[in-house]
Scaffold this motif. Structure first.
Motif, PDB file in Angstrom:
ATOM      1  N   ALA A  67       8.860   5.771  -3.469  1.00 34.46           N
ATOM      2  CA  ALA A  67       7.864   5.423  -4.482  1.00 34.46           C
ATOM      3  C   ALA A  67       7.254   6.667  -5.123  1.00 34.46           C
ATOM      4  O   ALA A  67       6.818   6.626  -6.271  1.00 34.46           O
ATOM      5  CB  ALA A  67       6.770   4.554  -3.870  1.00 34.46           C
ATOM      6  N   ALA A  68       7.230   7.772  -4.387  1.00 32.46           N
ATOM      7  CA  ALA A  68       6.662   9.011  -4.923  1.00 32.46           C
ATOM      8  C   ALA A  68       7.631   9.764  -5.825  1.00 32.46           C
ATOM      9  O   ALA A  68       7.248  10.761  -6.438  1.00 32.46           O
ATOM     10  CB  ALA A  68       6.230   9.916  -3.762  1.00 32.46           C
ATOM     11  N   ASP A  69       8.872   9.310  -5.926  1.00 33.84           N
ATOM     12  CA  ASP A  69       9.866   9.950  -6.787  1.00 33.84           C
ATOM     13  C   ASP A  69       9.583   9.552  -8.239  1.00 33.84           C
ATOM     14  O   ASP A  69       9.643   8.369  -8.590  1.00 33.84           O
ATOM     15  CB  ASP A  69      11.264   9.497  -6.369  1.00 33.84           C
ATOM     16  N   PRO A  70       9.292  10.491  -9.131  1.00 32.46           N
ATOM     17  CA  PRO A  70       8.956  10.136 -10.523  1.00 32.46           C
ATOM     18  C   PRO A  70      10.076   9.422 -11.257  1.00 32.46           C
ATOM     19  O   PRO A  70       9.805   8.688 -12.218  1.00 32.46           O
ATOM     20  CB  PRO A  70       8.666  11.500 -11.168  1.00 32.46           C
TER      21      PRO A  70
ATOM     22  N   ARG B 159      19.099  15.118  -8.131  1.00 34.26           N
ATOM     23  CA  ARG B 159      20.294  14.485  -8.682  1.00 34.26           C
ATOM     24  C   ARG B 159      19.958  13.134  -9.317  1.00 34.26           C
ATOM     25  O   ARG B 159      20.510  12.773 -10.369  1.00 34.26           O
ATOM     26  CB  ARG B 159      21.354  14.337  -7.572  1.00 34.26           C
ATOM     27  N   ARG B 160      19.060  12.389  -8.704  1.00 35.97           N
ATOM     28  CA  ARG B 160      18.687  11.091  -9.271  1.00 35.97           C
ATOM     29  C   ARG B 160      17.991  11.280 -10.622  1.00 35.97           C
ATOM     30  O   ARG B 160      18.269  10.549 -11.578  1.00 35.97           O
ATOM     31  CB  ARG B 160      17.788  10.325  -8.295  1.00 35.97           C
ATOM     32  N   ALA B 161      17.114  12.270 -10.708  1.00 38.21           N
ATOM     33  CA  ALA B 161      16.430  12.527 -11.977  1.00 38.21           C
ATOM     34  C   ALA B 161      17.437  12.880 -13.063  1.00 38.21           C
ATOM     35  O   ALA B 161      17.337  12.398 -14.211  1.00 38.21           O
ATOM     36  CB  ALA B 161      15.404  13.641 -11.802  1.00 38.21           C
ATOM     37  N   ALA B 162      18.405  13.719 -12.725  1.00 34.55           N
ATOM     38  CA  ALA B 162      19.410  14.113 -13.712  1.00 34.55           C
ATOM     39  C   ALA B 162      20.279  12.926 -14.116  1.00 34.55           C
ATOM     40  O   ALA B 162      20.628  12.760 -15.295  1.00 34.55           O
ATOM     41  CB  ALA B 162      20.273  15.239 -13.146  1.00 34.55           C
TER      42      ALA B 162
ATOM     43  N   ALA C  28       0.833  -1.204   0.000  1.00 33.87           N
ATOM     44  CA  ALA C  28       0.000   0.000   0.000  1.00 33.87           C
ATOM     45  C   ALA C  28       0.866   1.252   0.000  1.00 33.87           C
ATOM     46  O   ALA C  28       0.565   2.239  -0.687  1.00 33.87           O
ATOM     47  CB  ALA C  28      -0.935  -0.009   1.210  1.00 33.87           C
ATOM     48  N   ARG C  29       1.973   1.231   0.747  1.00 33.74           N
ATOM     49  CA  ARG C  29       2.858   2.386   0.820  1.00 33.74           C
ATOM     50  C   ARG C  29       3.584   2.612  -0.510  1.00 33.74           C
ATOM     51  O   ARG C  29       3.965   3.738  -0.820  1.00 33.74           O
ATOM     52  CB  ARG C  29       3.877   2.218   1.957  1.00 33.74           C
ATOM     53  N   ALA C  30       3.776   1.548  -1.278  1.00 34.59           N
ATOM     54  CA  ALA C  30       4.444   1.689  -2.575  1.00 34.59           C
ATOM     55  C   ALA C  30       3.538   2.318  -3.622  1.00 34.59           C
ATOM     56  O   ALA C  30       4.018   2.722  -4.696  1.00 34.59           O
ATOM     57  CB  ALA C  30       4.932   0.334  -3.059  1.00 34.59           C
ATOM     58  N   ALA C  31       2.242   2.399  -3.343  1.00 31.08           N
ATOM     59  CA  ALA C  31       1.286   3.131  -4.188  1.00 31.08           C
ATOM     60  C   ALA C  31       1.334   2.726  -5.656  1.00 31.08           C
ATOM     61  O   ALA C  31       1.346   3.571  -6.559  1.00 31.08           O
ATOM     62  CB  ALA C  31       1.513   4.644  -4.047  1.00 31.08           C
ATOM     63  N   GLY C  32       1.376   1.435  -5.896  1.00 27.85           N
ATOM     64  CA  GLY C  32       1.306   0.949  -7.268  1.00 27.85           C
ATOM     65  C   GLY C  32       2.630   0.620  -7.911  1.00 27.85           C
ATOM     66  O   GLY C  32       2.655  -0.051  -8.954  1.00 27.85           O
ATOM     67  N   LYS C  33       3.731   1.092  -7.355  1.00 29.91           N
ATOM     68  CA  LYS C  33       5.027   0.712  -7.901  1.00 29.91           C
ATOM     69  C   LYS C  33       5.433  -0.655  -7.347  1.00 29.91           C
ATOM     70  O   LYS C  33       5.249  -0.943  -6.166  1.00 29.91           O
ATOM     71  CB  LYS C  33       6.087   1.763  -7.584  1.00 29.91           C
ATOM     72  N   PRO C  34       5.968  -1.534  -8.193  1.00 26.15           N
ATOM     73  CA  PRO C  34       6.316  -2.875  -7.719  1.00 26.15           C
ATOM     74  C   PRO C  34       7.429  -2.834  -6.680  1.00 26.15           C
ATOM     75  O   PRO C  34       8.335  -1.997  -6.756  1.00 26.15           O
ATOM     76  CB  PRO C  34       6.761  -3.590  -8.998  1.00 26.15           C
ATOM     77  N   ILE C  35       7.345  -3.758  -5.744  1.00 31.83           N
ATOM     78  CA  ILE C  35       8.364  -3.893  -4.695  1.00 31.83           C
ATOM     79  C   ILE C  35       9.227  -5.105  -4.997  1.00 31.83           C
ATOM     80  O   ILE C  35       8.730  -6.219  -5.139  1.00 31.83           O
ATOM     81  CB  ILE C  35       7.743  -4.061  -3.301  1.00 31.83           C
ATOM     82  N   ARG C  36      10.497  -4.896  -5.070  1.00 31.94           N
ATOM     83  CA  ARG C  36      11.467  -5.986  -5.209  1.00 31.94           C
ATOM     84  C   ARG C  36      11.853  -6.414  -3.794  1.00 31.94           C
ATOM     85  O   ARG C  36      12.305  -5.587  -2.987  1.00 31.94           O
ATOM     86  CB  ARG C  36      12.691  -5.485  -5.994  1.00 31.94           C
ATOM     87  N   VAL C  37      11.698  -7.682  -3.462  1.00 37.20           N
ATOM     88  CA  VAL C  37      11.959  -8.128  -2.098  1.00 37.20           C
ATOM     89  C   VAL C  37      13.460  -8.310  -1.894  1.00 37.20           C
ATOM     90  O   VAL C  37      14.158  -8.922  -2.702  1.00 37.20           O
ATOM     91  CB  VAL C  37      11.194  -9.427  -1.771  1.00 37.20           C
TER      92      VAL C  37
END
Length: 405
Positions: free
Chosen positions: A261-264, A232-235, A42-51
């Motif tokens: 997860a909220a980072d585009p 910096r990650r986006a760049a 739920a906290r990942a809000a739709g982005k897959p979680i790699r265990v």
């Protein structure tokens, strides 16, 4: 229901479920494990979680969480582990979190096209490409080797000040672009992803018990460091995409899951420790997992009315040598270590109000400071549902696998 009565009920459940088992008894409460898995998704809000396999170290539980919605793929900590997980059918998608210098494993990977398609190696320099070429020259590979660039996520606010772990020399977008160009220009490699683990955010609790000033300092650091990392990650990802069509951009951990997860720029996140809920995560404000992993040790001595001594107990976690790395005597409540002895390899005396009522043979239930490290001490995990023993499954150690031992 109060915390005290909830913990008393938990102790009763664990005691009932393990009444016929020997000691030590390492237990995973499946109700809490599944609830934590759902909460993380739920906290990942739709982005897959790699265990993160390092935090679980049990194939049966890796398979259990991968069968749940929101979870996809494994992050392994060594290449031999990744190969084993693919060959045993746990997953067909493994990212190795740390670079490898294992020439034998690199040779095995390069010789098998199915393995090469399933495993992604971590690199942070051209030297890692050279190591792979020396172990398995491109002309002798069954398929190109997939690689992921490790982008250093630490914060460098001024000069040589470095806040975070020392992982990768690739810190800037320019660094990432240069390494991406080098990978793209080398035969026998496919640039598949970028990873950046913000350890100073995901791995540092912002509300350490009894340390208010430290907590305030950690929260200020994290608030200030986070915007810089996102920019910096986006760049860096944009610079890498000039040289490759990335399959994924990975980031985060249990302690930063929702924010990462909220980072585009991020396409997937990683979590593992939150499934077991070790004591280090009691120091986080954003989300605290329900404790799910415990180990029970028997009382074998009563040297005085106020002291109960259990057999073994010194299962200390990695990291800085400080009290936060010690296991916590959790059930019954009201137990503490003897200051001049602490948790010992063969015996651990316990003091406090909870000690007086303990009898020989009673179990004391401990929580480990970290997640998967518990499994390095036991061959089996007993899976409990309610007050019933649902199953007993081997740990990595129980299957004869000690990848870092």
């Amino acid at each position: 229901m109060g915390v005290t009565s909830e913990r008393a009920r938990l102790r009763d459940r664990l005691d009932r479920a393990t009444a016929k088992l020997g000691s030590p008894a390492a237990v995973v409460d499946l109700d809490a494990f599944d609830a934590n898995a759902a909460a993380l998704a739920a906290r990942a809000a739709g982005k897959p979680i790699r265990v993160a396999a390092k935090s679980v170290r049990c194939r049966a539980l890796l398979a259990r969480v991968l069968a749940r919605p929101g979870w996809a793929g494994v992050m392994a900590y060594t290449l031999p582990e990744a190969i084993w997980l693919v060959r045993t059918g746990v997953t067909a998608d493994v990212l190795v979190a740390y670079p490898t210098a294992d020439a034998v494993a690199l040779g095995e990977l390069a010789a098998d096209a199915e393995l090469a398609a399933a495993v992604t190696l971590m690199v942070d320099s051209v030297d890692h490409l050279d190591l792979a070429d020396a172990a398995a020259p491109p002309a002798r590979r069954a398929a190109p080797l997939r690689v992921c660039l490790d982008l250093d996520a630490s914060w460098r606010p001024v000069g040589s000040l470095h806040i975070g772990v020392r992982r990768s020399p690739v810190h800037s977008a320019a660094d990432a672009g240069r390494l991406a160009a080098a990978v793209a220009g080398r035969a026998g490699f496919t640039l598949a992803g970028v990873m950046s683990y913000e350890a100073h955010i995901a791995g540092v609790g912002d509300a350490p018990p009894g340390r208010r000033l430290r907590g305030a300092g950690v929260r200020w650091m994290q608030r200030t460091a986070w915007p810089e990392l996102r920019r910096r990650r986006a760049a860096a990802v944009a610079a890498v995409r000039e040289h490759a069509d990335l399959a994924f951009v990975n980031g985060g951990g249990t302690g930063s899951l929702a924010a990462t997860a909220a980072d585009p720029a991020v396409t997937e996140v990683t979590a593992g420790s939150g499934l077991y809920g070790p004591t280090l995560f009691d120091a986080y404000r954003a989300w605290r997992p329900t404790p799910a992993a415990f180990y029970g040790l028997p009382v074998v001595r009563r040297p005085s009315p106020g002291v109960a001594t259990v057999l073994g107990g010194g299962w200390v976690a990695s990291g800085p040598a400080e009290p936060s790395r010690l296991p916590t005597p959790w059930l019954p409540e009201g137990l503490r270590y003897k200051p001049d002895e602490g948790p010992g390899e063969v015996q651990t005396p316990l003091l406090g109000p909870g000690a007086a009522a303990l009898r020989l043979g009673d179990r004391v239930w401990f929580r480990h400071a970290k997640a998967g490290e518990l499994c390095e001490h036991v061959n089996e995990l007993h899976l409990v549902s309610g007050d019933q023993l649902a199953d007993t499954v081997p740990t990595y150690r129980g299957e004869g696998r000690a990848f870092l031992g």
